[in-house]
Design an enzyme around this catalytic site. Structure first.
Site, PDB file in Angstrom:
ATOM      1  N   LYS A  70     -47.709 -49.995  -5.498  1.00 22.14           N
ATOM      2  CA  LYS A  70     -46.528 -50.609  -4.164  1.00 22.14           C
ATOM      3  C   LYS A  70     -46.760 -51.813  -3.779  1.00 22.14           C
ATOM      4  O   LYS A  70     -47.186 -52.963  -3.096  1.00 22.14           O
ATOM      5  CB  LYS A  70     -45.048 -50.225  -4.615  1.00 22.14           C
ATOM      6  CG  LYS A  70     -44.287 -49.933  -5.378  1.00 22.14           C
ATOM      7  CD  LYS A  70     -43.240 -49.590  -4.644  1.00 22.14           C
ATOM      8  CE  LYS A  70     -42.545 -48.167  -5.839  1.00 22.14           C
ATOM      9  NZ  LYS A  70     -40.944 -47.990  -5.036  1.00 22.14           N
ATOM     10  N   GLY A 135     -43.387 -41.814   4.238  1.00 19.08           N
ATOM     11  CA  GLY A 135     -44.005 -42.134   3.561  1.00 19.08           C
ATOM     12  C   GLY A 135     -43.322 -43.818   2.953  1.00 19.08           C
ATOM     13  O   GLY A 135     -43.044 -44.439   3.712  1.00 19.08           O
ATOM     14  N   GLY A 136     -43.445 -43.861   1.555  1.00 19.79           N
ATOM     15  CA  GLY A 136     -43.155 -45.755   1.115  1.00 19.79           C
ATOM     16  C   GLY A 136     -41.625 -45.508   1.044  1.00 19.79           C
ATOM     17  O   GLY A 136     -41.048 -46.579   1.786  1.00 19.79           O
ATOM     18  N   ASN A 156     -41.536 -36.405  10.841  1.00 18.32           N
ATOM     19  CA  ASN A 156     -42.177 -36.013   9.476  1.00 18.32           C
ATOM     20  C   ASN A 156     -42.485 -34.932   9.859  1.00 18.32           C
ATOM     21  O   ASN A 156     -43.184 -34.950  10.894  1.00 18.32           O
ATOM     22  CB  ASN A 156     -42.769 -37.071   9.179  1.00 18.32           C
ATOM     23  CG  ASN A 156     -43.303 -37.571   7.987  1.00 18.32           C
ATOM     24  OD1 ASN A 156     -42.924 -36.954   6.331  1.00 18.32           O
ATOM     25  ND2 ASN A 156     -44.955 -37.919   7.782  1.00 18.32           N
ATOM     26  N   GLY A 249     -29.809 -39.623  -4.856  1.00 16.06           N
ATOM     27  CA  GLY A 249     -30.619 -40.544  -5.370  1.00 16.06           C
ATOM     28  C   GLY A 249     -30.750 -41.780  -6.753  1.00 16.06           C
ATOM     29  O   GLY A 249     -30.814 -42.216  -6.487  1.00 16.06           O
TER      30      GLY A 249
HETATM   31  P1  ATR Z   1     -43.112 -42.540  -1.468  1.00 15.41           P
HETATM   32  O1  ATR Z   1     -44.125 -43.522  -1.352  1.00 15.41           O
HETATM   33  O2  ATR Z   1     -42.116 -42.083  -2.918  1.00 15.41           O
HETATM   34  O3  ATR Z   1     -41.848 -42.271  -0.217  1.00 15.41           O
HETATM   35  P2  ATR Z   1     -45.058 -40.240   0.002  1.00 15.41           P
HETATM   36  O4  ATR Z   1     -45.752 -42.114   0.579  1.00 15.41           O
HETATM   37  O5  ATR Z   1     -46.804 -40.266  -0.621  1.00 15.41           O
HETATM   38  O6  ATR Z   1     -44.510 -40.997  -1.642  1.00 15.41           O
HETATM   39  O7  ATR Z   1     -44.497 -40.027   1.021  1.00 15.41           O
HETATM   40  C1  ATR Z   1     -43.905 -38.966   0.829  1.00 15.41           C
HETATM   41  C2  ATR Z   1     -43.081 -37.930   1.767  1.00 15.41           C
HETATM   42  O8  ATR Z   1     -42.736 -37.135   1.511  1.00 15.41           O
HETATM   43  C3  ATR Z   1     -43.875 -38.077   3.419  1.00 15.41           C
HETATM   44  O9  ATR Z   1     -43.279 -38.644   4.012  1.00 15.41           O
HETATM   45  C4  ATR Z   1     -43.967 -36.505   2.802  1.00 15.41           C
HETATM   46  O10 ATR Z   1     -44.660 -36.096   4.334  1.00 15.41           O
HETATM   47  P3  ATR Z   1     -45.844 -36.064   4.924  1.00 15.41           P
HETATM   48  O11 ATR Z   1     -46.501 -37.809   5.605  1.00 15.41           O
HETATM   49  O12 ATR Z   1     -46.385 -35.052   6.154  1.00 15.41           O
HETATM   50  O13 ATR Z   1     -47.402 -35.690   3.566  1.00 15.41           O
HETATM   51  C5  ATR Z   1     -43.167 -36.104   2.884  1.00 15.41           C
HETATM   52  N1  ATR Z   1     -43.449 -34.786   2.551  1.00 15.41           N
HETATM   53  C6  ATR Z   1     -44.196 -34.624   0.401  1.00 15.41           C
HETATM   54  N2  ATR Z   1     -44.097 -33.134   0.403  1.00 15.41           N
HETATM   55  C7  ATR Z   1     -43.328 -32.368   1.337  1.00 15.41           C
HETATM   56  C8  ATR Z   1     -43.328 -31.044   1.920  1.00 15.41           C
HETATM   57  N3  ATR Z   1     -43.377 -30.324   1.163  1.00 15.41           N
HETATM   58  N4  ATR Z   1     -42.424 -30.915   2.934  1.00 15.41           N
HETATM   59  C9  ATR Z   1     -42.433 -31.965   3.792  1.00 15.41           C
HETATM   60  N5  ATR Z   1     -43.022 -32.940   4.446  1.00 15.41           N
HETATM   61  C10 ATR Z   1     -43.067 -33.334   2.589  1.00 15.41           C
END
Ligand code: ATR
Length: 291
Positions: A70, A135-136, A156, A249
């Protein structure tokens, strides 16, 4: 039957096998009796530019773009929309063969906003929204919600990423994002109308995970999850126990798809068509292996 007059659409991603976009777009074309088809393409990063220019040369009508392309896709666009510029990501491409332009859009944020507004029967102006994640997906929702005059707080796991979005929001929109730390999470959540899980926590196969403890979910709020597999996440299940109204979702997924169709076809998909798209996704999620 797909033939030489069939309008071709698709989604580029890597991996792409589990994309639900073909299901909902095909359901839309079938119901509308539009001679069009939609395919999922597994494209490596190194081939992304060739894939887009190839689709342009082959007179594709439109593309969606998903993880992980993206952001990197932006450099292949001739123009990007204001939303895509703010969010810094493109999930929808329109090939304008009259002006000979490849134009990038982002429908993720507006998809989330439409899902909320349709469920609430109300606008977001002045609403307080709490976003879990940075995240994104969180970025897209935050910029669209701020553009709709909502107030946003964010928590976050990695606080630095939330602060970075806050800085970007200040720079691009001259607006303020309240960054919340774990120790204040429970108290801060209470002060909001809508709570959104924009993390991947709770997604299959980790369906027993929840982004926050059930006792932290304030009672009687609107709670939304961007995770659509499972349709009812642990987070939404917990929110229901706290007498919250829940939005799953699938609604956001379908609304962002409907916004893409609007861009490609210059038409507003009616509500009954959006429902048909939604039903096609729910059927697929219920009937197929969920990984
Ligand atoms: P997307 O583009 O789908 O939003 P991403 O950019 O990889 O995907 O973002 C994933 C989000 O989920 C992030 O906010 C991530 O937190 P971190 O920035 O701390 O990595 C969060 N996330 C993923 N696994 C997690 C977990 N086990 N506990 C808490 N937050 C999690």
């Amino acid at each position: 039957m797909t033939g030489s007059k069939t309008k071709i659409f698709g989604v580029l991603g890597h991996p792409i096998g589990h994309s639900l976009s073909p299901v909902m777009h095909k359901a839309f074309f079938k119901e509308k009796k539009i001679n069009a088809d939609y395919f999922a393409f597994d494209v490596d990063e190194k081939n992304l530019g060739d894939a887009i220019h190839g689709a342009d040369a082959l007179k594709f009508c439109g593309l969606n773009v998903t993880i992980p392309h993206k952001i990197s896709v932006i450099k292949y666009m001739d123009e990007i929309s204001e939303e895509a510029r703010l969010i810094n990501a493109v999930n929808t491409i329109k090939f304008d063969y009259v002006k000979d332009l490849i134009i990038g859009y982002n429908t993720d944020g507006i998809g989330a906003i439409n899902a909320i507004e349709k469920n609430l029967n109300d606008g977001l102006k002045g609403k307080k929204i709490f976003i879990l994640g940075a995240g994104g997906a969180a970025r897209a929702i935050i910029f669209s919600a701020l553009s709709n005059n909502a107030e946003i707080s964010i928590y976050n796991r990695t606080v630095e990423k939330a602060i970075l979005i806050g800085n970007d929001v200040k720079e691009k929109l001259n607006k303020y994002l309240k960054v919340v730390h774990l120790k204040n999470l429970k108290d801060e959540l209470k002060d909001n109308d809508i709570i959104i899980n924009a993390t991947s926590v709770g997604m299959f196969p980790n369906a027993d995970e929840c982004p926050i403890n059930e006792y932290c979910i304030p009672k009687g709020k609107v709670v939304m999850d961007i995770v659509y597999n499972p349709i009812e996440t642990k987070f939404l299940e917990s929110a229901k126990k706290r007498n919250c109204m829940t939005i799953n979702g699938v609604d956001m997924l379908v609304e962002q798809g409907a916004e893409a169709l609007k861009i490609w076809l210059n038409m507003e998909p009616e509500e009954y068509l959006i429902n048909i798209m939604k039903k096609s996704i729910i059927k697929k999620l219920k009937n197929k292996p969920k990984n």
